[in-house]
Design a protein around this motif. Structure first.
Motif, PDB file in Angstrom:
ATOM      1  N   MET A 146       4.804  12.034   2.386  1.00 24.10           N
ATOM      2  CA  MET A 146       3.591  11.398   1.866  1.00 24.10           C
ATOM      3  C   MET A 146       2.401  11.618   2.791  1.00 24.10           C
ATOM      4  O   MET A 146       1.304  11.125   2.522  1.00 24.10           O
ATOM      5  N   LYS A 150       1.382   4.062  -3.024  1.00 22.79           N
ATOM      6  CA  LYS A 150       1.220   5.486  -2.734  1.00 22.79           C
ATOM      7  C   LYS A 150       2.443   6.266  -3.209  1.00 22.79           C
ATOM      8  O   LYS A 150       2.328   7.377  -3.739  1.00 22.79           O
ATOM      9  N   GLU A 171       0.829  -1.202   0.000  1.00 14.18           N
ATOM     10  CA  GLU A 171       0.000   0.000   0.000  1.00 14.18           C
ATOM     11  C   GLU A 171       0.869   1.260   0.000  1.00 14.18           C
ATOM     12  O   GLU A 171       0.621   2.208  -0.759  1.00 14.18           O
ATOM     13  N   SER A 182       2.401   6.609  -6.939  1.00 13.09           N
ATOM     14  CA  SER A 182       1.451   7.628  -7.411  1.00 13.09           C
ATOM     15  C   SER A 182       2.105   8.994  -7.547  1.00 13.09           C
ATOM     16  O   SER A 182       1.585   9.867  -8.250  1.00 13.09           O
TER      17      SER A 182
END
Length: 387
Positions: free
Chosen positions: A362, A72, A68, A75
Motif C-alpha cells: 500500500m 485505504k 484510515e 480502496s
C-alpha cells in the motif's frame, strides 16, 4: 488460476457464515484478506479450516489511524464482507457510505441473521433461532415428537454463507456492466425461507402438510425415504422414490412384490406397517453386507457414514473429496471447474502474518510500519504459517 483470480476480498474476522463465505471465495481464487483484531487464543482457531487460503492483517479499527488504513485497503478491493449487527460498521465509521466514497465499485456484503432492518434486526440470535422463524425447524423430526436440530447447517451455512456468496457473485457480474457497486444484504432468515421452497410448493397442491412434521414424503414418514438400523447397530439411508428405483430396491432386497408395490408406495395409510416390515428386514444383515448388495445399483441405498468415515468411502476417495491440509483432512473446494479449477493456496495463517507485506504494497514504509506496530495500530506476525 481460479475463476475469481484477480479479485480482492476484504473479510472482517468473525464466526460462522462470513468465514465460510470467505473460504469459498478464496478456494475459487480470490485474494481474501482477513482483517483480524489480534491474536486468537481459542484452541479451535489452530484448526479453523475457514482460514485456509486467506491472508491476515491485524488493524485496530477503533483508532483513527487504523480506520484510515482500513479504508485505504478497501480502496483496493472488489468485495468487503462483514457479519456484525446492523449499525456496528457505521458506528466505527467504516459503513457503506465512506467505503463507496473511496471505492464506488465496491460490493459491500453484509451477513446477519435477521437482516439489516425489521423488528428483530438488532437482536442477538443463532442458527436455531433463524430456522425456527422460517418453518424449517418445525418441519424436521418424527411425528408427535419435538423438532430435531439439523446441526447449524441450514441457517448458518445453507441460508447464510451460500446466499452471501451467491449475492456477491451476482453483484460482481452486474458491476462489470454498470461500473457501480452496491450493498448485498444477506440475511439467514431470508435464505432459509428460500430453502423451504419445495415444501411450500408441495403444500400449494395439497401434497405437504406444513402443520405436522413426520407425515410427508421427505420428512421420514414414507417407508421408502428413511433411515434403517442394521444388525451391527449402524444405519442405511433409503431414498427409492421413483417407481423404477423402488422396483429395483424391492427386487434386490427380495421383498414380497405383492406387498411392496407401487400402490402401497402411493398410499400413506400403509407406510407405517411397511416401515416396520422393512426395519425388521434390514436388521438381518450388517450395514456393509447391505451395501455390497444394494449400493452399486439404482436402489438409492447408501451407508450412513460418520464424518470420520466419510473421507475414506471409495467414491469420496476416488474424487479426492477430502484433502490433507494443516495436518488433518478437509473437504476439497467445490464446485469443480473444468478450465479454471479451484484450489487451496495454503493453510491457516497466523493473525497478522501478512500485515507487513500488505502495508508495504500500500506504499507504507518499513519504519512507519514499525511505528504503527509500536503504538498498537497494527500487529505483525513474523513467521507466516503455511500448509
Amino acid at each position: 488460476m481460479g475463476v475469481l483470480s484477480g479479485f480482492r476480498v476484504i473479510e472482517l474476522a468473525g464466526m460462522g457464515p462470513c468465514p465460510m463465505a470467505g473460504m469459498l471465495l478464496a478456494d475459487m481464487g480470490a485474494e481474501v484478506i482477513c482483517v483480524d483484531r489480534g491474536v486468537n487464543a481459542d484452541p479451535m482457531y489452530a484448526k479453523d479450516m475457514s482460514r485456509r487460503g486467506k491472508k491476515s492483517v491485524v488493524l485496530d479499527l477503533k483508532s483513527d489511524r487504523g480506520r484510515e488504513l482500513f479504508l485505504k485497503l478497501v480502496s483496493t478491493a472488489d468485495v468487503l464482507i462483514e457479519g456484525f449487527r446492523p449499525g456496528v460498521m457505521e458506528k466505527l465509521g467504516i459503513g457503506p457510505e465512506p467505503c463507496f466514497e473511496i471505492n464506488p465499485e465496491l460490493i459491500y456484503g453484509r451477513m446477519t441473521g435477521w437482516g439489516q432492518d425489521g423488528p428483530l434486526a438488532k437482536n442477538a440470535g443463532h442458527d436455531i433461532n433463524y430456522i425456527a422463524l422460517t418453518g424449517a425447524l418445525h418441519a424436521i423430526g418424527p411425528k408427535g415428537e419435538k423438532p430435531v436440530l439439523p446441526l447449524n447447517l441450514v441457517g448458518d451455512f445453507g441460508g447464510g454463507s451460500m446466499f452471501l456468496v451467491m449475492g456477491i457473485l451476482g453483484a460482481l457480474l452486474e458491476t462489470g456492466r454498470s461500473g457501480k457497486g452496491q450493498v448485498v444484504d444477506a440475511a439467514m432468515v431470508d435464505g432459509v425461507a428460500n430453502l423451504m421452497w419445495m415444501c411450500h410448493s408441495f403444500n400449494a397442491v395439497g401434497l405437504w402438510n406444513l402443520a405436522e412434521r413426520g407425515t410427508n414424503l421427505l420428512d421420514g414418514a414414507a417407508f421408502f425415504y428413511d433411515t434403517y438400523e442394521t444388525s451391527d447397530g449402524k444405519y442405511l439411508a433409503l431414498g427409492s422414490i421413483e417407481p423404477q428405483f423402488f422396483s429395483q430396491f424391492v427386487e434386490r432386497m427380495g421383498l414380497d412384490k405383492t406387498v411392496f408395490n407401487g400402490s402401497a408406495q402411493n398410499d400413506p395409510s400403509q407406510w407405517p406397517s411397511l416401515k416396520q416390515e422393512l426395519a425388521e428386514a434390514f436388521r438381518q444383515k450388517t450395514r456393509d453386507d447391505w451395501c455390497a448388495l444394494l449400493e452399486d445399483s439404482d436402489a438409492c441405498v447408501s451407508p450412513v457414514l460418520s464424518a470420520s468415515e466419510a473421507p475414506h468411502h471409495p467414491h469420496n476417495s476416488a474424487r479426492d473429496s477430502y484433502l490433507p491440509i494443516d495436518g488433518y483432512l478437509q473437504p476439497a473446494p467445490a464446485p469443480r471447474f473444468s478450465r479454471t479449477p479451484s484450489s487451496v493456496l495454503h493453510g491457516r495463517r497466523q493473525p497478522g502474518a501478512d500485515t507487513r507485506s500488505i502495508l508495504t504494497a500500500m506504499g507504507i514504509r518499513g519504519d512507519d510500519i514499525d511505528q504503527l506496530e509500536a503504538d498498537g495500530t497494527v500487529a505483525c506476525a513474523r513467521a507466516p504459517e503455511t500448509a
